[in-house]
Design a protein around this motif. Structure first.
Motif, PDB file in Angstrom:
ATOM      1  N   LYS A   1      21.458  46.974  19.892  1.00 30.14           N
ATOM      2  CA  LYS A   1      20.867  46.053  18.908  1.00 30.14           C
ATOM      3  C   LYS A   1      20.388  46.736  17.630  1.00 30.14           C
ATOM      4  CE  LYS A   1      19.588  41.999  21.494  1.00 30.14           C
ATOM      5  NZ  LYS A   1      19.507  42.201  22.933  1.00 30.14           N
TER       6      LYS A   1
ATOM      7  N   GLU B   1      18.759  48.414  28.303  1.00 28.90           N
ATOM      8  CA  GLU B   1      19.048  46.967  28.325  1.00 28.90           C
ATOM      9  C   GLU B   1      20.445  46.670  28.810  1.00 28.90           C
ATOM     10  OE1 GLU B   1      17.776  44.260  25.154  1.00 28.90           O
ATOM     11  OE2 GLU B   1      16.535  45.916  24.445  1.00 28.90           O
TER      12      GLU B   1
ATOM     13  N   GLU C   1       3.395  40.196  24.903  1.00 30.62           N
ATOM     14  CA  GLU C   1       3.665  40.712  26.253  1.00 30.62           C
ATOM     15  C   GLU C   1       3.740  42.223  26.267  1.00 30.62           C
ATOM     16  OE1 GLU C   1       7.363  38.454  26.701  1.00 30.62           O
ATOM     17  OE2 GLU C   1       8.486  40.319  26.676  1.00 30.62           O
ATOM     18  N   ASP C   2       3.673  42.807  27.465  1.00 35.82           N
ATOM     19  CA  ASP C   2       3.825  44.246  27.619  1.00 35.82           C
ATOM     20  C   ASP C   2       5.179  44.683  27.093  1.00 35.82           C
ATOM     21  OD1 ASP C   2       1.465  45.123  28.863  1.00 35.82           O
ATOM     22  OD2 ASP C   2       2.168  44.474  30.851  1.00 35.82           O
TER      23      ASP C   2
ATOM     24  N   LYS D   1       9.769  30.596  23.969  1.00 34.79           N
ATOM     25  CA  LYS D   1       9.405  31.794  24.747  1.00 34.79           C
ATOM     26  C   LYS D   1       8.315  31.464  25.771  1.00 34.79           C
ATOM     27  CE  LYS D   1      11.763  34.696  22.036  1.00 34.79           C
ATOM     28  NZ  LYS D   1      13.085  35.144  22.435  1.00 34.79           N
TER      29      LYS D   1
ATOM     30  N   LEU E   1       8.230  46.796  27.581  1.00 32.96           N
ATOM     31  CA  LEU E   1       8.890  47.481  28.703  1.00 32.96           C
ATOM     32  C   LEU E   1       9.770  48.593  28.155  1.00 32.96           C
ATOM     33  CD1 LEU E   1       9.997  44.273  30.642  1.00 32.96           C
ATOM     34  CD2 LEU E   1       8.001  45.703  31.112  1.00 32.96           C
TER      35      LEU E   1
ATOM     36  N   LYS F   1       6.100  37.729  20.006  1.00 33.10           N
ATOM     37  CA  LYS F   1       7.239  36.818  19.860  1.00 33.10           C
ATOM     38  C   LYS F   1       6.802  35.452  19.347  1.00 33.10           C
ATOM     39  CE  LYS F   1       9.732  39.009  23.646  1.00 33.10           C
ATOM     40  NZ  LYS F   1      10.494  38.858  24.896  1.00 33.10           N
TER      41      LYS F   1
ATOM     42  N   GLU G   1      14.451  37.929  28.753  1.00 35.10           N
ATOM     43  CA  GLU G   1      14.634  36.592  28.183  1.00 35.10           C
ATOM     44  C   GLU G   1      15.884  35.976  28.771  1.00 35.10           C
ATOM     45  OE1 GLU G   1      16.252  36.373  24.269  1.00 35.10           O
ATOM     46  OE2 GLU G   1      17.684  37.947  24.678  1.00 35.10           O
TER      47      GLU G   1
HETATM   48  P1  AMP Z   1      14.188  38.494  23.094  1.00 36.24           P
HETATM   49  O1  AMP Z   1      14.584  37.537  22.014  1.00 36.24           O
HETATM   50  O2  AMP Z   1      13.015  38.110  23.885  1.00 36.24           O
HETATM   51  O3  AMP Z   1      15.338  38.966  23.930  1.00 36.24           O
HETATM   52  O4  AMP Z   1      13.921  39.844  22.346  1.00 36.24           O
HETATM   53  C1  AMP Z   1      14.907  40.463  21.567  1.00 36.24           C
HETATM   54  C2  AMP Z   1      14.909  41.943  21.843  1.00 36.24           C
HETATM   55  O5  AMP Z   1      13.594  42.456  21.725  1.00 36.24           O
HETATM   56  C3  AMP Z   1      15.345  42.311  23.261  1.00 36.24           C
HETATM   57  O6  AMP Z   1      16.719  42.370  23.395  1.00 36.24           O
HETATM   58  C4  AMP Z   1      14.689  43.659  23.390  1.00 36.24           C
HETATM   59  O7  AMP Z   1      15.439  44.650  22.701  1.00 36.24           O
HETATM   60  C5  AMP Z   1      13.382  43.480  22.680  1.00 36.24           C
HETATM   61  N1  AMP Z   1      12.327  43.048  23.634  1.00 36.24           N
HETATM   62  C6  AMP Z   1      11.970  41.775  23.950  1.00 36.24           C
HETATM   63  N2  AMP Z   1      10.990  41.751  24.861  1.00 36.24           N
HETATM   64  C7  AMP Z   1      10.695  43.037  25.138  1.00 36.24           C
HETATM   65  C8  AMP Z   1       9.759  43.674  26.000  1.00 36.24           C
HETATM   66  N3  AMP Z   1       8.886  42.992  26.748  1.00 36.24           N
HETATM   67  N4  AMP Z   1       9.756  45.028  26.030  1.00 36.24           N
HETATM   68  C9  AMP Z   1      10.601  45.749  25.269  1.00 36.24           C
HETATM   69  N5  AMP Z   1      11.502  45.211  24.438  1.00 36.24           N
HETATM   70  C10 AMP Z   1      11.553  43.874  24.363  1.00 36.24           C
END
Ligand code: AMP
Ligand code: GLY
Length: 420
Positions: free
Chosen positions: A212, A190, A183-184, A101, A186, A141, A282
């Protein structure tokens, strides 16, 4: 072409299904109960990279397609290329876009890609400081691959601090938690945008929306994905244009500028905010699961030709053609998912569910027991149907779901239900 697909989940079943329909001779390692009915399954372990290379040589395949992220992060594509085998999948170095990440967030920042403000933490003090800076709503994360479980979406500073400390101090994710990104958080909707990339150019695949959360109305803990709609009707062409120009174009330019060998899927997880701006959450460096299921049933061009083109560094000319209908995939999960999963429950009704030509049941966590098909994992089946629009596709998928049963079967009742 002779093509070897690595993996055995619902995503790989969908890839094998598409490749088989396009006339390719398909093998899969290790494959699955579903893949066995359309391709040759070769036993093997995803962690034994040398054996996989040996298998690809022995089968004299024209192309290897790598499904999951872990073998990519461990260098499977590099090893196959070193052995002179064409492979669809990025190098281990480029796979860090998903595998770390902090690596990916820094890459986004270097290339001016809109993404949540973040802090990289390597100590207790840094976690406290990051939480103090970010306020209340944030996402914590674990840095490395954690099978989709390394992300905690928090609503308060206390929750975020606790999540960060747990990852960092208790080693909940092993080495994956030694660096923590905070992180912030958001808000928005999606969207999954997957693009096939040959290292220099890319072709965007049909968009999909993944749901999800485990429960209807996006409630409950996040899972690997409980259902998908392709295309989501709310995702306009103008939005896709912005995803291309503001996210994918600078990414591919960045990969080229940094000398990263990316021949595979760039899967952008996008959050679209209330003003319609796309933010990059991501990258994954492989096909999405369960996004691939509805996308493959809609694909009209030869998948093998596109994957081989990417693997050889030169995508075909023109664009991929898509069925203008919508497709919906409803995931049937076993009891206990996502915290745990139940194994050995007998599955009934899959053949009946596939009675319509526009419905395919992709197998994921299934095994063949003494009395037939049984559960063997969290996400068990992906019931996928086409329809004139999302609502019609959802109606067809749920009609098929109604004929399937197993002990403790859980599924969301609202995938595509609002016609979106
Ligand atoms: P990632 O593995 O970083 O995609 O995170 C998995 C899931 O977490 C994403 O599909 C989002 O549903 C949620 N997520 C990740 N980062 C954020 C963020 N900055 N703000 C809100 N939801 C997030
Ligand atoms: N559907 C989410 C993923 O494949 O990571």
């Amino acid at each position: 072409m002779k093509i070897l697909v690595i993996g055995g989940g619902g995503r790989e079943h969908a890839l094998c299904w598409r490749l088989g329909r396009d006339g390719h001779v398909v093998s899969a390692l290790p494959g699955s109960t579903g893949i066995a009915s359309i391709a040759t399954c070769v036993p093997g372990s995803l962690s034994e990279l040398t054996a996989i290379v040996g298998c690809a040589k022995e089968l004299a395949v024209d192309l290897v397609v790598v499904g999951p992220e872990v073998p990519l992060a461990e260098g499977l594509a590099d090893q196959l290329r070193a052995a002179g085998i064409a492979v669809f999948g990025p190098s281990a170095e480029a796979a860090q876009l998903e595998g770390s990440k902090s690596y990916s967030k820094k890459f986004f920042a270097r290339h001016g890609i809109r993404s949540a403000r973040f802090y990289e933490c390597q100590s207790r003090e840094e976690i406290v400081e990051a939480v103090a800076q970010l306020g209340e709503r944030m996402v914590v994360k674990a840095d490395g691959l954690a099978a989709g479980k390394g992300v905690v979406v928090c609503s308060s500073a206390d929750e975020a601090r606790a999540a960060g400390m747990e990852m960092f101090e208790e080693g909940r994710f092993g080495s994956a938690g030694q660096t923590v990104v905070i992180e912030d958080r958001l808000e928005g909707r999606e969207l999954s945008v997957m693009a096939i990339c040959d290292g220099k150019r890319y072709e965007v695949l049909a968009q999909a929306e993944d749901h999800k959360a485990i429960f209807d109305g996006d409630k409950g803990p996040n899972t690997g994905g409980m259902g998908t709609v392709s295309p989501p009707s709310w995702a306009s062409d103008a939005l896709l244009d912005r995803v291309r120009s503001e996210i994918l174009d600078p990414t591919v330019a960045g990969l080229v500028a940094e000398g990263l060998d990316f021949r595979g899927v760039l899967y952008a997880g996008i959050m679209v905010d209330a003003e319609g701006n796309p933010w990059l959450l991501e990258y994954n460096v492989r096909f999405g699961d369960p996004e691939t299921q509805p996308v493959m049933v809609r694909m009209k061009s030869d998948l093998g030709e596109w994957l081989a083109g990417a693997a050889n560094g030169s995508l075909p000319e023109g664009h991929i053609e898509w069925d203008s209908r919508a497709a919906v995939c409803v995931v049937l999960a076993s009891a206990g998912y996502p915290e745990s999963s139940s194994k050995g429950d007998s599955i009934e009704g899959v053949e009946e569910a596939e009675a319509s030509a526009d419905t395919v049941v992709f197998h994921a966590g299934c095994a063949l027991g003494e009395t037939g098909l049984e559960t063997a994992g969290g996400r068990v089946l992906g019931v996928t149907a086409l329809g004139s629009n999302a609502a019609a596709a959802a109606a067809a998928a749920y009609q098929a779901v109604a004929s399937i049963s197993f002990e403790g079967m859980q599924f969301r009742k609202d995938i595509g239900a609002r016609g979106e």
